[in-house]
Design a protein around this motif. Structure first.
Motif, short mmCIF file in Angstrom:
data_model
loop_
_atom_site.label_atom_id
_atom_site.label_comp_id
_atom_site.label_asym_id
_atom_site.label_seq_id
_atom_site.Cartn_x
_atom_site.Cartn_y
_atom_site.Cartn_z
N UNK A 1 0.83 -1.21 0.00
CA UNK A 1 0.00 0.00 0.00
C UNK A 1 0.86 1.26 0.00
N UNK A 2 0.48 2.19 -0.83
CA UNK A 2 1.23 3.44 -0.94
C UNK A 2 0.67 4.53 -0.03
N UNK A 3 -0.18 4.14 0.91
CA UNK A 3 -0.73 5.07 1.90
C UNK A 3 -0.74 4.38 3.25
N UNK A 4 -1.05 5.12 4.32
CA UNK A 4 -1.04 4.56 5.67
C UNK A 4 -2.43 4.62 6.29
N UNK A 5 -2.66 3.66 7.20
CA UNK A 5 -3.87 3.70 8.00
C UNK A 5 -3.69 4.75 9.10
N UNK A 6 -4.79 5.10 9.73
CA UNK A 6 -4.72 6.05 10.84
C UNK A 6 -3.89 5.48 11.99
N UNK A 7 -4.01 4.19 12.26
CA UNK A 7 -3.24 3.55 13.33
C UNK A 7 -1.75 3.60 13.05
N UNK A 8 -1.36 3.35 11.82
CA UNK A 8 0.06 3.40 11.46
C UNK A 8 0.60 4.82 11.63
N UNK A 9 -0.17 5.80 11.22
CA UNK A 9 0.27 7.18 11.35
C UNK A 9 0.41 7.57 12.81
N UNK A 10 -0.52 7.13 13.65
CA UNK A 10 -0.45 7.43 15.08
C UNK A 10 0.80 6.81 15.70
N UNK A 11 1.09 5.56 15.35
CA UNK A 11 2.27 4.91 15.91
C UNK A 11 3.55 5.63 15.50
N UNK A 12 3.64 6.05 14.25
CA UNK A 12 4.81 6.81 13.82
C UNK A 12 4.89 8.16 14.52
N UNK A 13 3.75 8.79 14.76
CA UNK A 13 3.73 10.06 15.50
C UNK A 13 4.21 9.85 16.94
#
Length: 145
Positions: free
Chosen positions: A85-97
């Motif tokens: 996938x060339x985009x992220x889920x909300x959960x993935x973005x939160x973990x990276x944040x």
């Protein structure tokens, strides 16, 4: 006549673009591989070896520990997209944040971790996230968003 469910738009399921930071991309790749194939996934390990060289063991071990803590403490599902996938889920973005701010804005990272796991007792998972972020920073590869 049966009605088919409405199609899920990619922007709803994958609302965030991939991070520009190459270090965050390594973590995202490992998170997706370990989430789908287990903590001992060889491709995730190879990604750390490629990125860190001989110093790959500490970040890899801490990534595995973080994934185990997330899986063991989450009371709500954590959505992880496939590697392609060339985009992220909300959960993935939160973990990276969380990983990007855990060392400098700890309380903000704690609140994000509480929301990600769906509970208020997140000390173990937050400590794992801090250790992983420190391992990346110690190797000159800080996680940024």
């Amino acid at each position: 006549m049966t009605q088919l469910p409405a199609p899920v738009l990619t922007t709803n399921a994958l609302p965030h673009a991939l991070p520009d930071c190459p270090n965050a991309r390594v973590i995202l790749f490992a998170m997706r591989r370990m989430g789908a194939h287990g903590l001992s996934d060889a491709r995730a390990a190879h990604g750390f070896f490629t990125g860190f060289g001989e110093a790959f063991r500490r970040p890899l071990l801490l990534m595995r520990a973080l994934m185990a803590d997330l899986a063991g403490n989450a009371t709500v599902p954590i959505a992880i997209a496939p590697c392609c996938c060339a985009r992220m889920t909300a959960s993935e973005q939160v973990l990276l944040a969380i990983l990007a701010r855990v060392e400098t804005r700890t309380e903000g990272a704690r609140l994000l971790m509480e929301d990600l796991l769906g509970q208020r007792h997140v000390d173990g998972a937050l400590a794992s996230a801090a250790a992983l972020a420190a391992a990346f920073a110690d190797e000159g590869r800080p996680v940024c968003l």
